[in-house]
Design a protein around this motif. Structure first.
Motif, short mmCIF file in Angstrom:
data_model
loop_
_atom_site.label_atom_id
_atom_site.label_comp_id
_atom_site.label_asym_id
_atom_site.label_seq_id
_atom_site.Cartn_x
_atom_site.Cartn_y
_atom_site.Cartn_z
N SER A 1 41.38 -35.22 36.84
CA SER A 1 42.56 -35.45 35.50
C SER A 1 41.88 -34.44 34.89
O SER A 1 40.70 -34.52 34.53
CB SER A 1 43.06 -36.34 35.29
OG SER A 1 44.00 -36.57 34.76
N LEU A 2 42.84 -33.77 34.58
CA LEU A 2 42.26 -32.71 33.90
C LEU A 2 42.81 -33.40 31.89
O LEU A 2 42.72 -33.19 30.76
CB LEU A 2 43.19 -31.69 32.85
CG LEU A 2 42.34 -30.95 34.26
CD1 LEU A 2 43.95 -29.40 33.77
CD2 LEU A 2 41.35 -30.30 33.65
N ASP A 3 43.69 -34.54 32.24
CA ASP A 3 44.33 -35.07 30.33
C ASP A 3 44.63 -36.97 30.93
O ASP A 3 43.50 -37.33 30.56
CB ASP A 3 45.81 -33.94 30.30
CG ASP A 3 46.91 -33.93 31.92
OD1 ASP A 3 47.28 -35.51 32.54
OD2 ASP A 3 46.89 -33.40 31.62
N VAL A 4 45.46 -37.68 31.14
CA VAL A 4 45.78 -38.63 31.35
C VAL A 4 45.56 -39.57 32.57
O VAL A 4 44.87 -38.56 33.71
CB VAL A 4 47.36 -38.61 31.07
CG1 VAL A 4 47.13 -38.24 29.16
CG2 VAL A 4 48.63 -38.61 31.74
N VAL A 5 45.73 -40.20 33.01
CA VAL A 5 45.89 -40.94 33.97
C VAL A 5 46.88 -40.70 34.65
O VAL A 5 47.97 -40.99 34.66
CB VAL A 5 45.49 -42.80 34.35
CG1 VAL A 5 45.14 -43.21 35.60
CG2 VAL A 5 44.57 -42.93 33.06
N HIS A 6 46.00 -40.07 35.75
CA HIS A 6 48.01 -39.87 36.94
C HIS A 6 47.20 -40.57 37.96
O HIS A 6 46.27 -41.46 38.49
CB HIS A 6 48.05 -38.38 37.46
CG HIS A 6 47.99 -37.53 36.29
ND1 HIS A 6 49.50 -37.61 36.04
CD2 HIS A 6 47.42 -37.30 35.57
CE1 HIS A 6 49.34 -36.24 34.88
NE2 HIS A 6 48.31 -35.70 34.93
N SER A 7 48.05 -40.28 39.21
CA SER A 7 47.55 -41.22 40.87
C SER A 7 48.14 -40.46 41.49
O SER A 7 49.28 -40.58 42.06
CB SER A 7 48.49 -42.84 40.76
OG SER A 7 47.55 -43.43 42.18
N PHE A 8 46.85 -40.04 42.73
CA PHE A 8 47.45 -39.34 43.11
C PHE A 8 48.04 -39.71 44.42
O PHE A 8 47.16 -40.74 45.09
CB PHE A 8 46.72 -38.46 43.85
CG PHE A 8 46.11 -37.33 45.23
CD1 PHE A 8 47.16 -36.53 45.16
CD2 PHE A 8 45.88 -37.93 46.37
CE1 PHE A 8 46.96 -35.89 46.46
CE2 PHE A 8 45.59 -36.75 47.19
CZ PHE A 8 46.57 -36.34 47.76
N TRP A 9 49.13 -39.85 44.83
CA TRP A 9 49.71 -40.80 46.09
C TRP A 9 50.16 -39.42 47.01
O TRP A 9 51.53 -39.28 46.79
CB TRP A 9 50.96 -41.50 46.13
CG TRP A 9 51.35 -42.45 46.24
CD1 TRP A 9 50.79 -42.51 47.94
CD2 TRP A 9 53.02 -43.27 46.50
NE1 TRP A 9 51.77 -43.78 48.53
CE2 TRP A 9 53.09 -43.73 47.65
CE3 TRP A 9 54.29 -43.23 45.96
CZ2 TRP A 9 53.98 -44.87 48.01
CZ3 TRP A 9 54.95 -44.01 46.39
CH2 TRP A 9 55.31 -44.65 47.38
N ALA A 10 49.18 -39.58 48.30
CA ALA A 10 50.27 -38.82 49.78
C ALA A 10 50.43 -39.46 50.74
O ALA A 10 49.84 -39.97 51.31
CB ALA A 10 48.71 -37.95 50.19
N TYR A 11 52.07 -39.62 50.69
CA TYR A 11 52.55 -41.23 50.90
C TYR A 11 52.43 -41.20 52.88
O TYR A 11 51.55 -42.07 53.15
CB TYR A 11 54.00 -40.99 50.45
CG TYR A 11 54.87 -41.87 51.39
CD1 TYR A 11 54.57 -43.37 51.42
CD2 TYR A 11 55.65 -41.84 52.81
CE1 TYR A 11 55.61 -43.63 51.54
CE2 TYR A 11 56.61 -42.60 53.12
CZ TYR A 11 56.57 -43.65 52.83
OH TYR A 11 57.37 -44.56 53.31
N GLN A 12 52.87 -39.86 53.09
CA GLN A 12 52.24 -40.21 54.58
C GLN A 12 51.17 -39.99 55.03
O GLN A 12 50.27 -39.99 56.40
CB GLN A 12 53.48 -39.27 55.23
CG GLN A 12 54.18 -39.21 55.41
CD GLN A 12 55.45 -38.94 53.81
OE1 GLN A 12 54.89 -38.84 52.80
NE2 GLN A 12 57.11 -38.66 54.20
N LEU A 13 49.72 -39.77 54.36
CA LEU A 13 48.63 -39.53 54.28
C LEU A 13 47.59 -41.10 54.75
O LEU A 13 46.89 -41.01 54.50
CB LEU A 13 47.81 -38.60 53.78
CG LEU A 13 48.10 -37.17 53.83
CD1 LEU A 13 47.36 -35.98 53.05
CD2 LEU A 13 48.23 -36.47 55.17
#
Ligand code: CU
Length: 346
Positions: free
Chosen positions: A211-223
């Motif tokens: 991430s470049l800033d805050v905490v995100h969550s990468f959720w590639a659903y069908q993957l």
């Protein structure tokens, strides 16, 4: 709970007549056994039917599908949970309905409530505790195993993954979370950055999520991939696509006012098509790539290139007018034609 049926059959022995009980006319001990076996038969038959119907009719459609190895693993886990849970659910419902229909007070006889038998039934209680304990312990073991296989089950394993792929060819794709979108860099194709996520079929992918800033969550659903995106951290998640198609990417960590709009879609394409796309995109974006900071596994938003900063000097990373990397706004340190240190495609 009426215990007439249960006492006799749960232990396979005749229930002692409870002292003080008025007894229930019409339900002698052999009749209790009869009730018990009838309940068991109804339960087993309905459980088998429902489990089979569920597993073969519903199971293949359970999210997140089977687009990748890890998605298929998640679907299998959900199906195993349901196949175990349905008989438990049926057991409770069948016993309740049976008791309401067969042992209801309006059928006559003495008051069915009260007396010694209403206070407990050791055989049923013991059986219930043992059964549920076995189920829960089994699921704890099964769940733990499934969490780590295959290759970490599509979850972020931090910068030093423990459960790694056996495949010799792993394609790294960097996922950069930022308020409020995901961008993707392909280090083995010159480190170009795009908002299109294209992945090749039947190829093991290592998503390097940061991430470049805050905490995100990468959720590639069908993957079947979900990994937190932390600034200054390289969070690695593996998966292997098994079929082509479109998938959805969402941010799954509340990350600011436009968190809800932080989604896009990606594509699994045949490997040949992927290579063509990657080379064409690399060429199209070559001038942009030259303005980007050199590829690194992590970036920090407001530092300089020397320590992995993504934004150029003296520029507020949150400014509306700033275009990071633009000439005149401070050139990122590092090679002006910075392509990936890992670039292998040229
Ligand atoms: Cu986010």
């Amino acid at each position: 709970m009426s215990t007439d049926a249960g006492t006799a059959a749960a232990g396979g022995e005749p229930a002692p007549d409870a002292p003080g009980s008025a007894g229930t006319p019409g339900t002698p001990p052999d009749d209790r056994t009869h009730h018990w076996w009838r309940l068991i038969t109804i339960w087993v038959v309905l459980s088998v039917i429902l489990d089979l119907l569920y597993y073969f009719l519903v199971g293949p459609h359970v999210p997140p599908g089977t687009m990748t190895s890890t998605a298929g693993g998640a679907q299998f886990d959900f199906n195993v949970l349901l196949v175990i849970a349905l008989p438990v659910l049926l057991g409770v419902w069948i016993y309740m309905l049976y008791a309401i229909i067969v042992w209801r007070a309006s059928r006559g006889g003495s008051d069915p409530v009260g007396g010694e038998k209403a206070r407990g039934n050791l055989a049923i209680q013991t059986g219930w505790i043992i059964t549920t304990t076995v189920i829960v312990l089994f699921l704890a073991g099964f769940g733990t195993y499934e969490l780590v296989q295959p290759e970490g089950a599509g979850s972020g394993q931090g910068p030093i993954p423990i459960w790694t792929p056996t495949s010799h060819t792993v394609l790294p794709i960097q996922v950069i979370g930022q308020q409020w979108k995901f961008t993707y860099r392909y280090p083995t194709f010159g480190g170009f950055e795009t908002n299109q996520l294209v992945v090749p079929d039947h190829t093991t992918i290592a998503f390097h999520v940061t991430s470049l800033d805050v905490v995100h969550s990468f959720w590639a659903y069908q993957l079947g991939v979900k990994a937190d995106a932390n600034p200054a951290l390289d969070n690695v998640a593996f998966t292997t696509p098994q079929q082509t198609g479109t998938f959805i990417v969402r941010c799954a960590e509340l990350c600011g006012i436009w968190h809800g709009a932080m989604y896009n879609s990606g594509q699994v394409v045949p490997p040949g098509q992927f290579v063509v796309w990657a080379h064409v995109t690399e060429r199209l974006l070559r001038r942009n790539t030259a303005l980007l900071p050199p590829f690194a596994w992590t970036y920090v938003p407001d530092a300089n290139g020397a320590d992995g900063g993504y934004y150029p000097d003296n520029v507020d990373p949150y400014s509306k007018v700033q275009t990071y990397g633009a000439p005149g706004s401070g050139t990122p340190t590092g090679s002006p034609t910075s392509s990936s240190k890992l670039g292998t495609s040229r």
